[in-house]
Design a protein around this motif. Structure first.
Motif, PDB file in Angstrom:
ATOM      1  N   SER A  31       0.920  -1.334  -0.240  1.00 16.88           N
ATOM      2  CA  SER A  31      -0.056   0.045   0.089  1.00 16.88           C
ATOM      3  C   SER A  31       0.838   1.436  -0.001  1.00 16.88           C
ATOM      4  N   PRO A  32       0.251   2.380  -0.398  1.00 17.60           N
ATOM      5  CA  PRO A  32       0.863   3.635  -0.489  1.00 17.60           C
ATOM      6  C   PRO A  32       1.823   4.029   0.978  1.00 17.60           C
ATOM      7  N   GLY A  33       3.079   4.166   0.991  1.00 15.37           N
ATOM      8  CA  GLY A  33       3.692   4.570   2.338  1.00 15.37           C
ATOM      9  C   GLY A  33       4.685   3.478   2.453  1.00 15.37           C
ATOM     10  N   THR A  34       4.359   2.198   1.823  1.00 16.57           N
ATOM     11  CA  THR A  34       5.061   1.017   2.375  1.00 16.57           C
ATOM     12  C   THR A  34       6.482   1.269   2.251  1.00 16.57           C
ATOM     13  N   ARG A  35       7.390   1.102   2.964  1.00 14.77           N
ATOM     14  CA  ARG A  35       8.663   1.087   2.626  1.00 14.77           C
ATOM     15  C   ARG A  35       9.305  -0.078   1.946  1.00 14.77           C
ATOM     16  N   LEU A  36       9.886  -0.016   0.853  1.00 10.55           N
ATOM     17  CA  LEU A  36      10.338  -1.312   0.247  1.00 10.55           C
ATOM     18  C   LEU A  36      11.799  -1.647   1.070  1.00 10.55           C
ATOM     19  N   PRO A  37      12.335  -2.863   1.048  1.00 15.28           N
ATOM     20  CA  PRO A  37      13.545  -3.340   1.567  1.00 15.28           C
ATOM     21  C   PRO A  37      14.592  -2.520   0.955  1.00 15.28           C
ATOM     22  N   ALA A  38      15.755  -2.114   1.898  1.00 11.72           N
ATOM     23  CA  ALA A  38      17.204  -1.505   1.272  1.00 11.72           C
ATOM     24  C   ALA A  38      17.449  -2.316   0.085  1.00 11.72           C
ATOM     25  N   THR A  39      17.981  -1.859  -0.985  1.00  5.70           N
ATOM     26  CA  THR A  39      18.404  -2.680  -2.169  1.00  5.70           C
ATOM     27  C   THR A  39      19.625  -3.937  -1.570  1.00  5.70           C
ATOM     28  N   ARG A  40      20.403  -3.464  -0.510  1.00  5.37           N
ATOM     29  CA  ARG A  40      21.280  -4.439  -0.196  1.00  5.37           C
ATOM     30  C   ARG A  40      20.461  -5.951   0.429  1.00  5.37           C
ATOM     31  N   ALA A  41      19.545  -5.478   1.353  1.00  4.23           N
ATOM     32  CA  ALA A  41      19.032  -6.405   1.755  1.00  4.23           C
ATOM     33  C   ALA A  41      18.109  -7.474   1.129  1.00  4.23           C
ATOM     34  N   LEU A  42      17.360  -6.748   0.226  1.00  8.68           N
ATOM     35  CA  LEU A  42      16.549  -7.550  -0.985  1.00  8.68           C
ATOM     36  C   LEU A  42      17.542  -8.469  -1.817  1.00  8.68           C
ATOM     37  N   ALA A  43      18.625  -7.765  -2.276  1.00  8.78           N
ATOM     38  CA  ALA A  43      19.585  -8.401  -3.150  1.00  8.78           C
ATOM     39  C   ALA A  43      20.151  -9.703  -2.525  1.00  8.78           C
ATOM     40  N   ARG A  44      20.467  -9.288  -1.093  1.00  8.48           N
ATOM     41  CA  ARG A  44      20.808 -10.482  -0.342  1.00  8.48           C
ATOM     42  C   ARG A  44      19.872 -11.833  -0.382  1.00  8.48           C
ATOM     43  N   GLU A  45      18.292 -11.252  -0.069  1.00  6.00           N
ATOM     44  CA  GLU A  45      17.574 -12.226   0.202  1.00  6.00           C
ATOM     45  C   GLU A  45      17.183 -13.056  -1.118  1.00  6.00           C
ATOM     46  N   LEU A  46      17.299 -12.243  -2.212  1.00  2.00           N
ATOM     47  CA  LEU A  46      16.939 -13.107  -3.612  1.00  2.00           C
ATOM     48  C   LEU A  46      18.062 -13.610  -4.039  1.00  2.00           C
ATOM     49  N   GLY A  47      19.395 -13.352  -3.935  1.00  2.00           N
ATOM     50  CA  GLY A  47      20.520 -13.733  -4.053  1.00  2.00           C
ATOM     51  C   GLY A  47      20.889 -13.230  -5.580  1.00  2.00           C
ATOM     52  N   VAL A  48      20.669 -11.965  -5.747  1.00  2.00           N
ATOM     53  CA  VAL A  48      20.904 -11.006  -7.076  1.00  2.00           C
ATOM     54  C   VAL A  48      21.735  -9.937  -6.538  1.00  2.00           C
ATOM     55  N   SER A  49      22.248  -9.428  -7.465  1.00  2.00           N
ATOM     56  CA  SER A  49      23.204  -8.102  -7.103  1.00  2.00           C
ATOM     57  C   SER A  49      22.270  -6.879  -6.858  1.00  2.00           C
ATOM     58  N   ARG A  50      22.915  -6.219  -6.234  1.00  2.00           N
ATOM     59  CA  ARG A  50      22.382  -4.707  -5.928  1.00  2.00           C
ATOM     60  C   ARG A  50      21.647  -3.952  -6.887  1.00  2.00           C
ATOM     61  N   ILE A  51      22.541  -4.190  -7.960  1.00  2.00           N
ATOM     62  CA  ILE A  51      22.294  -3.295  -9.179  1.00  2.00           C
ATOM     63  C   ILE A  51      21.003  -3.965  -9.977  1.00  2.00           C
ATOM     64  N   THR A  52      20.800  -5.141  -9.619  1.00  2.96           N
ATOM     65  CA  THR A  52      19.567  -5.769 -10.123  1.00  2.96           C
ATOM     66  C   THR A  52      18.250  -5.145  -9.522  1.00  2.96           C
ATOM     67  N   VAL A  53      18.391  -5.151  -8.089  1.00  7.86           N
ATOM     68  CA  VAL A  53      17.454  -4.593  -7.619  1.00  7.86           C
ATOM     69  C   VAL A  53      17.089  -3.153  -7.676  1.00  7.86           C
ATOM     70  N   GLY A  54      18.387  -2.464  -7.765  1.00  8.89           N
ATOM     71  CA  GLY A  54      18.319  -0.842  -8.042  1.00  8.89           C
ATOM     72  C   GLY A  54      17.626  -0.672  -9.368  1.00  8.89           C
ATOM     73  N   ASN A  55      17.736  -1.408 -10.218  1.00  8.68           N
ATOM     74  CA  ASN A  55      17.380  -1.183 -11.426  1.00  8.68           C
ATOM     75  C   ASN A  55      15.804  -1.382 -11.407  1.00  8.68           C
ATOM     76  N   ALA A  56      15.314  -2.540 -10.794  1.00  7.77           N
ATOM     77  CA  ALA A  56      14.019  -2.741 -10.642  1.00  7.77           C
ATOM     78  C   ALA A  56      13.260  -1.671  -9.921  1.00  7.77           C
ATOM     79  N   TYR A  57      13.753  -0.967  -8.831  1.00  8.05           N
ATOM     80  CA  TYR A  57      13.249  -0.040  -8.127  1.00  8.05           C
ATOM     81  C   TYR A  57      13.132   1.586  -9.220  1.00  8.05           C
ATOM     82  N   ALA A  58      14.403   1.419  -9.962  1.00 11.25           N
ATOM     83  CA  ALA A  58      14.320   2.867 -10.697  1.00 11.25           C
ATOM     84  C   ALA A  58      13.224   2.705 -11.859  1.00 11.25           C
ATOM     85  N   GLU A  59      13.001   1.573 -12.350  1.00 14.26           N
ATOM     86  CA  GLU A  59      11.702   1.295 -13.476  1.00 14.26           C
ATOM     87  C   GLU A  59      10.680   1.664 -12.737  1.00 14.26           C
TER      88      GLU A  59
END
Ligand SMILES: Cc1ncc(COP(=O)(O)O)c(C=O)c1O
Length: 498
Positions: A31-59
Motif C-alpha cells: 500500500s502507499p507509504g510502504t517502505r521497500l527493503p533496502a537494495t542491499r537487503a533484498l539483493a541478499r535475500e534474492l541472491g541477486v546483485s544490488r544493481i539488479t534490485v536498484g534497476n527494478a526500483y528505478a523502473e
C-alpha cells in the motif's frame, strides 16, 4: 518480500523483480507509504546483485509507483494510487488513436533520475546553465522597472508582430558582439529557440521530408522531428564537429529538405566546427538549395581557443536561419529566444508565430530588454564564462581522477563533457545506478536516432554545479561505475561456473 525468481527465464532478473513488486503495488498489497527493503537487503535475500534490485526500483520510480528518498529508502507512492483510482478505465477511441500514433514516445525513456531533480544531496549533471549565478535582485529590478515605467502597457498583447521592438534592438546589439550583423528587422522573438526550430520546420517541411542532423544531436530537436513525422539522416560528429566531408554524399542519397546543425559547442559532444568547415557547409546548402538552421544555444560561452564565426555571419544569400536563446545565460524559464533570418522565410515565420501563439510574454520580453540594455548581460556573460571555465577544469580533473577508464575531450566552451565509457559499460544501466547514488546524468542513448548507438557514452553538464559539487558527484559516479564493473566481472564468473 517474497519474489519468485527464475534464473533460466529469458526475462532479465531486474524485470522479474520489478514485475513482482509492480503487481503487489497495483493490487494494493504493497500500500502507499510502504517502505521497500533496502537494495542491499533484498539483493541478499534474492541472491541477486544490488544493481539488479536498484534497476527494478528505478523502473518503478520512473512510472511513479515508488519514490526514492536519499538516505531513507524507497517508498510506495500515494499520488499514483489516487490518480489510478480516479482515472477512466477506457479512454474514448479518438484518445486511444493518439497513444498508438504518437511518434515521440521512444525518447521519453532514458530519463533515470529525472524525479530526483531538486532534492537535497542530489548532484545533477543535467540542465542548462546555473540559475544560482543569476542575480534575482537585478532580474527583479528589471521587472519592477518595466511595471513602473510601462505600466499596464506591459500587460497587454503589445506588438503582435516580430516581438517587442526594443528587445529586437537589444538582441541586434548582442549579436553584433558575436560578429553577426543583423538589423532589428531581421529578428523574430520566439518562446525559446525550440519554438524557433519548430516554426522553421513547419514553414519549410512536410511530413515525410528528411532532415539532416549531426549524430549525436540535441535530444529535443530529435523529439521535434519525430513529432513532425520527418525522418532524420545522421551525419557523424568527429573531434571538430559535424563531418562536413560526408554531407554531400548523404544529401545525394537521402535528399533532405533541411540541415539542422549546432556548430558551436555542440550538444551533446561539446565540439566546435572550424571556420573552413562552416564555409563548406554553407556552400553545400546553397548548392543543393537547402535551408540551413544554425542552433547557436551557447555560442558565446567560450573558455579558450579561437572564436569561430557564426555561419549566419558568413551568409550573404538568406540561406541560414540562426537560432539564439536567453535560456542558458539568463534562464530557460523565461522562454525568450529569437531567430535571425532574411527574405520570404522571415515573413512566413513571423505570420506563423502570430497564428500559433499570438506573441511571447510581452512583460518578460520587456524585462529581458531592460536586463540586456543596461549592460548587465555583458557583465553577466563575463562572470559566467569565468566561473564555467573553472567548473570545466574541475570536471576534467575529476573525470581523470574518478573515472580513469573513460575517454573525454576537453571542450573549449559550452556546457557539456561527452564521455566514452569503458567497453562493456552501458550508459543506461550506469544512469540508473547513478540515480540510486543521487547523481543524475544523461545517457548517450538520448541523442542518437537509434538510441542503442549511444549506450557507450554519457553527457555531463559541468556548468550547473559548483566545483565542490562536481568533485562530490564524480566521486559518487566513480564508485557506481566501479561497482558495475565488479558486478559485470562477478556475473561473467557466475556464468562460467554454471
Ligand atoms: C542545442 C540546444 N538548442 C537549444 C536549447 C535551448 O532551447 P530553449 O531556448 O528553447 O530553452 C538548448 C538547451 O539546452 C540546446 O542544448
Amino acid at each position: 518480500v517474497r519474489i519468485p525468481i527464475d534464473r533460466d527465464h529469458a526475462t532479465p532478473l531486474y524485470r522479474q523483480v520489478e514485475a513482482a513488486l509492480r503487481s503487489g503495488i497495483e493490487a494494493g498489497t504493497l500500500s502507499p507509504g510502504t517502505r521497500l527493503p533496502a537494495t542491499r537487503a533484498l539483493a541478499r535475500e534474492l541472491g541477486v546483485s544490488r544493481i539488479t534490485v536498484g534497476n527494478a526500483y528505478a523502473e518503478l520510480e520512473r512510472d511513479g509507483l515508488v519514490e526514492a528518498f536519499i538516505g531513507s529508502g524507497t517508498v510506495v507512492s500515494a499520488v499514483r494510487a489516487t490518480a489510478r483510482a480516479h482515472g477512466p478505465r477506457e479512454w474514448p477511441r479518438w484518445q486511444q488513436q493518439l497513444e498508438v500514433n504518437d511518434p515521440a514516445h521512444r525518447q521519453d525513456e532514458d530519463d533515470a533520475g529525472a524525479t530526483l531533480l531538486g532534492r537535497p544531496n542530489v548532484v545533477s549533471f543535467t540542465g542548462v546553465g546555473d540559475l544560482r549565478l543569476l542575480s534575482m535582485r537585478d532580474l527583479g529590478a528589471a521587472i519592477r522597472d518595466v511595471l513602473r515605467h510601462d505600466g499596464v502597457e506591459a500587460l497587454g498583447y503589445g506588438d503582435l508582430g516580430a516581438g517587442q521592438p526594443a528587445l529586437r534592438i537589444a538582441v541586434a546589439r548582442v549579436l553584433a558582439a558575436q560578429g553577426i550583423t543583423a538589423s532589428a528587422d531581421q529578428i523574430l522573438v520566439t518562446s525559446g529557440s525550440q519554438q524557433g526550430l519548430a516554426l522553421t520546420c513547419q514553414a519549410v517541411l512536410r511530413p515525410g521530408d528528411p532532415v539532416l542532423v549531426e549524430q549525436p544531436t540535441y535530444d529535443h530537436a530529435l523529439r521535434l522531428f519525430a513529432h513532425l513525422r520527418c525522418p532524420v539522416v545522421g551525419v557523424p560528429v568527429g573531434d571538430d564537429g559535424m563531418r562536413v566531408d560526408l554531407v554531400e554524399d548523404l544529401v545525394r542519397r537521402h535528399r533532405p529538405k533541411l540541415i539542422y546543425t549546432v556548430p558551436t559547442f555542440q550538444n551533446p559532444t561539446g565540439t566546435c566546427l572550424p571556420a573552413h568547415r562552416r564555409r563548406e557547409l554553407l556552400a553545400l546548402a546553397r548548392r543543393h538549395d537547402l535551408p540551413l538552421v544554425e542552433d547557436d544555444f551557447a555560442g558565446d560561452l567560450r573558455y579558450d581557443g579561437r572564436t569561430q564565426p557564426a555561419i549566419k555571419a558568413l551568409d550573404r544569400h538568406g540561406q541560414v536561419i540562426h537560432l539564439g536563446t536567453f535560456a542558458k545565460l539568463l534562464a530557460p524559464g523565461l522562454r525568450i529566444g529569437y531567430l535571425v533570418a532574411d527574405g520570404p522565410v522571415l515573413r512566413r515565420l513571423t505570420a506563423q508565430k502570430r497564428a500559433l501563439d499570438l506573441t511571447t510574454s510581452p512583460l518578460l520580453q520587456r524585462a529581458v530588454e531592460r536586463f540586456v540594455t543596461v549592460g548587465r548581460y555583458q557583465a553577466h556573460l563575463r562572470r559566467t564564462t569565468r566561473i564555467y571555465r573553472l567548473r570545466r577544469d574541475a570536471m576534467m580533473d575529476g573525470l581523470a581522477r574518478e573515472l580513469p577508464g573513460c575517454v573525454v575531450r576537453r571542450p573549449t566552451g559550452g556546457l557539456f563533457a561527452w564521455v566514452r565509457l569503458p567497453d562493456g559499460i552501458s550508459a543506461r544501466i550506469l544512469a540508473r545506478a547513478a540515480a540510486g547514488a543521487g547523481v543524475v546524468i544523461a545517457p548517450g542513448t538520448r541523442f542518437f536516432i537509434e538510441p542503442n548507438d549511444g549506450d557507450g557514452h554519457i553527457r555531463l553538464n559541468f556548468a550547473t554545479r559548483t566545483e565542490e559539487e562536481i568533485r562530490d558527484g564524480l566521486a559518487r559516479l566513480g564508485r557506481t561505475m566501479t561497482d558495475l564493473i565488479d558486478d559485470n566481472r562477478a556475473s561473467i564468473m557466475r556464468s562460467h561456473d554454471r
